[in-house]
Design a protein around this motif. Sequence first.
Motif, mmCIF file in Angstrom:
data_model
loop_
_atom_site.group_PDB
_atom_site.id
_atom_site.type_symbol
_atom_site.label_atom_id
_atom_site.label_comp_id
_atom_site.label_asym_id
_atom_site.label_seq_id
_atom_site.Cartn_x
_atom_site.Cartn_y
_atom_site.Cartn_z
ATOM 1 N N ALA A 1 0.783 -1.343 -0.118
ATOM 2 C CA ALA A 1 -0.159 0.019 -0.014
ATOM 3 C C ALA A 1 0.705 1.245 -0.167
ATOM 4 O O ALA A 1 0.597 2.044 -0.759
ATOM 5 C CB ALA A 1 -0.923 -0.075 1.342
ATOM 6 N N LEU A 2 1.754 1.392 0.842
ATOM 7 C CA LEU A 2 2.886 2.419 0.976
ATOM 8 C C LEU A 2 3.472 2.718 -0.547
ATOM 9 O O LEU A 2 3.649 3.542 -0.822
ATOM 10 C CB LEU A 2 3.856 2.143 1.961
ATOM 11 N N GLU A 3 3.998 1.361 -1.112
ATOM 12 C CA GLU A 3 4.720 1.575 -2.617
ATOM 13 C C GLU A 3 3.591 2.325 -3.445
ATOM 14 O O GLU A 3 3.938 3.101 -4.352
ATOM 15 C CB GLU A 3 5.083 0.257 -2.810
ATOM 16 N N CYS A 4 2.126 1.664 -3.426
ATOM 17 C CA CYS A 4 1.433 2.134 -4.471
ATOM 18 C C CYS A 4 1.157 3.432 -4.109
ATOM 19 O O CYS A 4 1.251 4.533 -5.202
ATOM 20 C CB CYS A 4 0.040 1.338 -4.305
ATOM 21 N N TYR A 5 1.042 4.189 -2.936
ATOM 22 C CA TYR A 5 0.948 5.582 -2.648
ATOM 23 C C TYR A 5 2.008 6.393 -3.065
ATOM 24 O O TYR A 5 1.938 7.533 -3.747
ATOM 25 C CB TYR A 5 0.690 5.688 -1.086
ATOM 26 N N VAL B 1 -5.724 0.488 5.298
ATOM 27 C CA VAL B 1 -7.113 0.893 4.856
ATOM 28 C C VAL B 1 -6.915 2.636 4.831
ATOM 29 O O VAL B 1 -7.128 3.125 3.800
ATOM 30 C CB VAL B 1 -8.045 0.895 5.965
ATOM 31 N N ILE B 2 -6.031 3.208 5.669
ATOM 32 C CA ILE B 2 -5.896 4.885 5.726
ATOM 33 C C ILE B 2 -5.263 5.101 4.501
ATOM 34 O O ILE B 2 -5.489 6.061 3.824
ATOM 35 C CB ILE B 2 -5.314 5.003 6.900
ATOM 36 N N THR B 3 -4.275 4.378 4.054
ATOM 37 C CA THR B 3 -3.363 4.553 2.827
ATOM 38 C C THR B 3 -4.172 4.312 1.726
ATOM 39 O O THR B 3 -3.889 5.402 0.980
ATOM 40 C CB THR B 3 -2.186 3.666 2.812
ATOM 41 N N ALA C 1 -5.961 10.093 15.450
ATOM 42 C CA ALA C 1 -7.369 10.203 15.241
ATOM 43 C C ALA C 1 -8.026 9.190 14.189
ATOM 44 O O ALA C 1 -9.022 8.620 14.438
ATOM 45 C CB ALA C 1 -7.850 11.576 15.221
ATOM 46 N N TRP C 2 -7.297 9.137 12.960
ATOM 47 C CA TRP C 2 -7.873 8.286 12.028
ATOM 48 C C TRP C 2 -7.780 6.536 12.565
ATOM 49 O O TRP C 2 -8.724 5.952 12.446
ATOM 50 C CB TRP C 2 -6.929 8.187 10.697
ATOM 51 N N GLN C 3 -6.577 6.336 13.292
ATOM 52 C CA GLN C 3 -6.446 5.125 13.604
ATOM 53 C C GLN C 3 -7.387 4.857 14.872
ATOM 54 O O GLN C 3 -7.893 3.624 14.848
ATOM 55 C CB GLN C 3 -5.068 4.987 14.453
ATOM 56 N N ASN C 4 -7.599 5.851 15.792
ATOM 57 C CA ASN C 4 -8.578 5.559 16.801
ATOM 58 C C ASN C 4 -10.016 5.259 16.413
ATOM 59 O O ASN C 4 -10.929 5.040 17.099
ATOM 60 C CB ASN C 4 -8.595 6.625 17.855
ATOM 61 N N ALA C 5 -10.154 5.759 15.066
ATOM 62 C CA ALA C 5 -11.861 5.477 14.569
ATOM 63 C C ALA C 5 -12.146 4.089 14.431
ATOM 64 O O ALA C 5 -13.042 3.641 14.231
ATOM 65 C CB ALA C 5 -11.675 6.007 13.133
#
Length: 278
Positions: free
Chosen positions: A89-93, A254-256, A225-229
């Motif tokens: 996912a990081l490589e894709c981003y 998921v976030i990435t 905050a995104w992770q705590n969702a």
Amino acid sequence: MLPSWLTEPLWDQFALLLPARPVYHPDHPLGCHRRRISDRVVFDKVLQLLRFGCSYEAIADTTCSATTFRSRRDEWIRLGVFAEFKRIALECYDRIVGLVLDRIAVDGAITKAPGGGEVTGHSPVDRGKQGLKRSGMTDGYGIPLGRVLAGANRHDSPLLAPTLDLLDDLGPLPDDITVHLDAGYDSDKTRALLAERGLHGRIAHKGEKAPIQASQRWHVERTHAWQNAFQRLARCYERRAVVIDAFFDLADTVITVRSVIRRAWMTHRWDGRPHRRP
């Protein structure tokens, strides 16, 4: 639950990382043992557990038992699927949008861990109850690059070195990197650590009131905050560090991927693209 425009590309890539398995167990003498539970069913259960934070027994049903859920989860952890999923996912981003690695932000966050476990400790902000601290690192936009888990009673500053070590997994880095930190890292030891690694530090000063927007460290606060969702991370009942890391890797993926879709929506076209910007 997560929308289909996000879960479908997640599953398409996740399925490619899984080994091929026969529908029936090959050692059964009659070759007609109970069918293996589909990986897609378990994957959907994992996403539900991550999002809603309920127990394994509460999310189990006729399609998948809690025992199967746990055993398949552990199998995927042993194979390194979750870590590889996040790396892809990081490589894709980075390929589509581009990671902002010339400035990064590091900060700690404390969450509840009522069940205790390998990386928990007495929380100083929750009346000494069991808590989990994560020292998270993000790029300049807020894409999660990694984290170090520790007990809630650990100070942020000693966790900075192992957190920065995660940069080694990102490949070639810019020559000039600025690390944005809050006042908890304001010490000569931190500045010496950054100098040894050839990094520049922008650190808030103790005793000086300044808004979080005064530097670029607010990106990591937003990512926390995104992770705590994801309720499984905000209130962690897992006891083993490898399982907690696996859930964090999945949440970071998921976030990435969500950020990729959001930022590429105006410039790219693909099958399954949302009709409006997410």
